[in-house]
Design an enzyme around this catalytic site. Structure first.
Site, PDB file in Angstrom:
ATOM      1  N   SER A 139       0.869  -1.188   0.000  1.00 15.08           N
ATOM      2  CA  SER A 139       0.000   0.000   0.000  1.00 15.08           C
ATOM      3  C   SER A 139       0.900   1.230   0.000  1.00 15.08           C
ATOM      4  CB  SER A 139      -0.843   0.003   1.284  1.00 15.08           C
ATOM      5  OG  SER A 139      -1.464   1.247   1.494  1.00 15.08           O
ATOM      6  N   TYR A 152      -1.860  -0.762  10.302  1.00 19.13           N
ATOM      7  CA  TYR A 152      -1.961  -1.121   8.877  1.00 19.13           C
ATOM      8  C   TYR A 152      -0.642  -0.807   8.159  1.00 19.13           C
ATOM      9  CZ  TYR A 152      -3.838  -0.886   4.064  1.00 19.13           C
ATOM     10  OH  TYR A 152      -4.067  -1.060   2.727  1.00 19.13           O
TER      11      TYR A 152
HETATM   12  N1  LIG Z   1      -8.493  -0.173  -1.950  1.00 23.07           N
HETATM   13  C1  LIG Z   1      -7.451   0.547  -1.625  1.00 23.07           C
HETATM   14  O1  LIG Z   1      -7.473   1.772  -1.653  1.00 23.07           O
HETATM   15  C2  LIG Z   1      -6.186  -0.124  -1.233  1.00 23.07           C
HETATM   16  C3  LIG Z   1      -5.022   0.640  -1.245  1.00 23.07           C
HETATM   17  C4  LIG Z   1      -3.827   0.026  -0.883  1.00 23.07           C
HETATM   18  C5  LIG Z   1      -3.825  -1.315  -0.536  1.00 23.07           C
HETATM   19  N2  LIG Z   1      -4.994  -2.013  -0.521  1.00 23.07           N
HETATM   20  C6  LIG Z   1      -4.918  -3.417  -0.136  1.00 23.07           C
HETATM   21  O2  LIG Z   1      -5.518  -4.195  -1.158  1.00 23.07           O
HETATM   22  C7  LIG Z   1      -5.985  -5.416  -0.612  1.00 23.07           C
HETATM   23  C8  LIG Z   1      -7.392  -5.670  -1.073  1.00 23.07           C
HETATM   24  O3  LIG Z   1      -8.204  -4.618  -0.595  1.00 23.07           O
HETATM   25  P1  LIG Z   1      -9.552  -4.160  -1.304  1.00 23.07           P
HETATM   26  O4  LIG Z   1      -9.513  -2.684  -1.341  1.00 23.07           O
HETATM   27  O5  LIG Z   1      -9.760  -4.935  -2.539  1.00 23.07           O
HETATM   28  O6  LIG Z   1     -10.580  -4.577  -0.150  1.00 23.07           O
HETATM   29  P2  LIG Z   1     -11.982  -5.340  -0.186  1.00 23.07           P
HETATM   30  O7  LIG Z   1     -12.511  -5.233   1.197  1.00 23.07           O
HETATM   31  O8  LIG Z   1     -12.803  -4.883  -1.329  1.00 23.07           O
HETATM   32  O9  LIG Z   1     -11.536  -6.844  -0.449  1.00 23.07           O
HETATM   33  C9  LIG Z   1     -10.813  -7.565   0.504  1.00 23.07           C
HETATM   34  C10 LIG Z   1     -11.279  -9.009   0.494  1.00 23.07           C
HETATM   35  O10 LIG Z   1     -10.498  -9.726   1.456  1.00 23.07           O
HETATM   36  C11 LIG Z   1     -11.349 -10.590   2.157  1.00 23.07           C
HETATM   37  N3  LIG Z   1     -10.801 -10.890   3.470  1.00 23.07           N
HETATM   38  C12 LIG Z   1     -10.758 -10.100   4.565  1.00 23.07           C
HETATM   39  N4  LIG Z   1     -10.208 -10.743   5.585  1.00 23.07           N
HETATM   40  C13 LIG Z   1      -9.882 -11.986   5.144  1.00 23.07           C
HETATM   41  C14 LIG Z   1      -9.301 -13.123   5.752  1.00 23.07           C
HETATM   42  N5  LIG Z   1      -8.952 -13.131   7.045  1.00 23.07           N
HETATM   43  N6  LIG Z   1      -9.109 -14.222   4.993  1.00 23.07           N
HETATM   44  C15 LIG Z   1      -9.486 -14.251   3.693  1.00 23.07           C
HETATM   45  N7  LIG Z   1     -10.059 -13.193   3.069  1.00 23.07           N
HETATM   46  C16 LIG Z   1     -10.251 -12.088   3.791  1.00 23.07           C
HETATM   47  C17 LIG Z   1     -12.675  -9.851   2.263  1.00 23.07           C
HETATM   48  O11 LIG Z   1     -13.754 -10.733   2.528  1.00 23.07           O
HETATM   49  C18 LIG Z   1     -12.752  -9.187   0.903  1.00 23.07           C
HETATM   50  O12 LIG Z   1     -13.433 -10.004  -0.032  1.00 23.07           O
HETATM   51  C19 LIG Z   1      -5.808  -5.305   0.897  1.00 23.07           C
HETATM   52  O13 LIG Z   1      -4.621  -5.957   1.278  1.00 23.07           O
HETATM   53  C20 LIG Z   1      -5.675  -3.809   1.117  1.00 23.07           C
HETATM   54  O14 LIG Z   1      -4.938  -3.506   2.267  1.00 23.07           O
HETATM   55  C21 LIG Z   1      -6.181  -1.450  -0.871  1.00 23.07           C
END
Ligand SMILES: NC(=O)c1ccc[n+]([C@@H]2O[C@H](COP(=O)([O-])OP(=O)(O)OC[C@H]3O[C@@H](n4cnc5c(N)ncnc54)[C@H](O)[C@@H]3O)[C@@H](O)[C@H]2O)c1
Length: 249
Positions: A139, A152
């Site tokens: 991230s 985080y």
């Molecule tokens: N969206 C952003 O702005 C952003 C920015 C930087 C990093 N990220 C990272 O991207 C990744 C995905 O995030 P996203 O934005 O797609 O979020 P999201 O919430 O849309 O998707 C995350 C998915 O992970 C699943 N999940 C959560 N805990 C879990 C567990 N213990 N075991 C298995 N699955 C689990 C959830 O059910 C969900 O389907 C994360 O690691 C997040 O930190 C997101």
């Protein structure tokens, strides 16, 4: 032979978009998530693109469930060529001294231990079969420090250490491990985070030189490039995809 990818957090956001983009390349997908609804939805979407897919319900913070998703993928497809190690949660957005120990343990358990366990079991299988490619989701908060996301940010900095150090040990054996560092991207996670903390959405967008959030499709394009053989000589890299956000810090 048809290649296989495991995508954790594949039931939503970056994981679901990447599953769809990888399926467009003809890659079979094992969708790992705690959410049955999201996981099954992704499976339906990728099967509609003509590839094979399974949903495996697993909590990535539990080592035995990580081993289970690796074993089940091998039983179904016989190989793991690509791994998008992506499941994660953001936390409450509170300042660090206002967060509970339970929240700290939960974020570390899913984001950092979950990623470490994933690489531990997946790389073992990949190396037995001559190699493979992994992308870990870090991230912007893994590249710079940010308020309201201390735990985080610590886990995402950890993901970068995992990425670089794996390369030091196993690149010579055919393993590629890269990380992505997305800025705020319009996924369900971010939408709910910004709904709970509206002042942060305005701050986030105004702080991005391109003045908009990223899209999951833009991230999926990058991950697919890094995972597949198009990026054969890119290893141990952390690619920022954030509209210039961290370059101005
Ligand atoms: N969206 C952003 O702005 C952003 C920015 C930087 C990093 N990220 C990272 O991207 C990744 C995905 O995030 P996203 O934005 O797609 O979020 P999201 O919430 O849309 O998707 C995350 C998915 O992970 C699943 N999940 C959560 N805990 C879990 C567990 N213990 N075991 C298995 N699955 C689990 C959830 O059910 C969900 O389907 C994360 O690691 C997040 O930190 C997101």
């Amino acid at each position: 032979m048809t290649k296989t990818a495991i995508i954790t957090g594949g039931g939503s956001g970056l994981g679901q978009s990447t599953a769809i983009r990888m399926a467009q390349e003809g890659i079979n997908i094992a969708v790992v998530d705690v959410s049955e609804k999201g996981g099954n939805e992704t499976v339906e979407k990728v099967k509609a693109l003509g590839v094979d897919a399974i949903f495996i319900k697993a909590d990535v913070s539990k080592a035995e469930e990580v081993k289970k998703y690796v074993d089940q993928t091998m039983e179904k497809f016989g190989s793991i060529d690509y791994f998008f190690n992506n499941a994660g949660i953001s936390g409450s957005g509170k300042y660090y001294l206002d967060t509970t120990i339970e929240e700290i343990e939960q974020i570390v358990g899913i984001n950092l231990l979950g990623a470490l366990y994933g690489v531990r079991y997946v790389a073992e299988v990949m190396l037995k079969n001559g190699g493979g490619s992994i992308v870990n989701t870090a991230s912007s908060a893994g590249v710079i420090g940010q308020d309201s996301v201390v735990t985080y940010s610590a886990t995402k900095h950890g993901i970068i250490g995992l990425t670089k150090s794996m390369v030091a040990e196993y690149a010579k054996d055919g393993l590629r491990v890269n990380a992505i560092a997305p800025g705020p991207t319009e996924t369900p996670m971010v939408k709910s985070f910004f709904e709970a903390n509206p002042q942060m959405k305005e701050n986030a967008t105004s702080g991005i030189p391109q003045k908009r959030l990223g899209t999951p499709e833009e991230v999926a394009e990058l991950v697919t490039f890094l995972l597949t053989s198009k990026a054969e000589y890119i290893n141990g890299e952390v690619i920022r995809i954030d509209g210039g956000f961290t370059s101005t810090k």
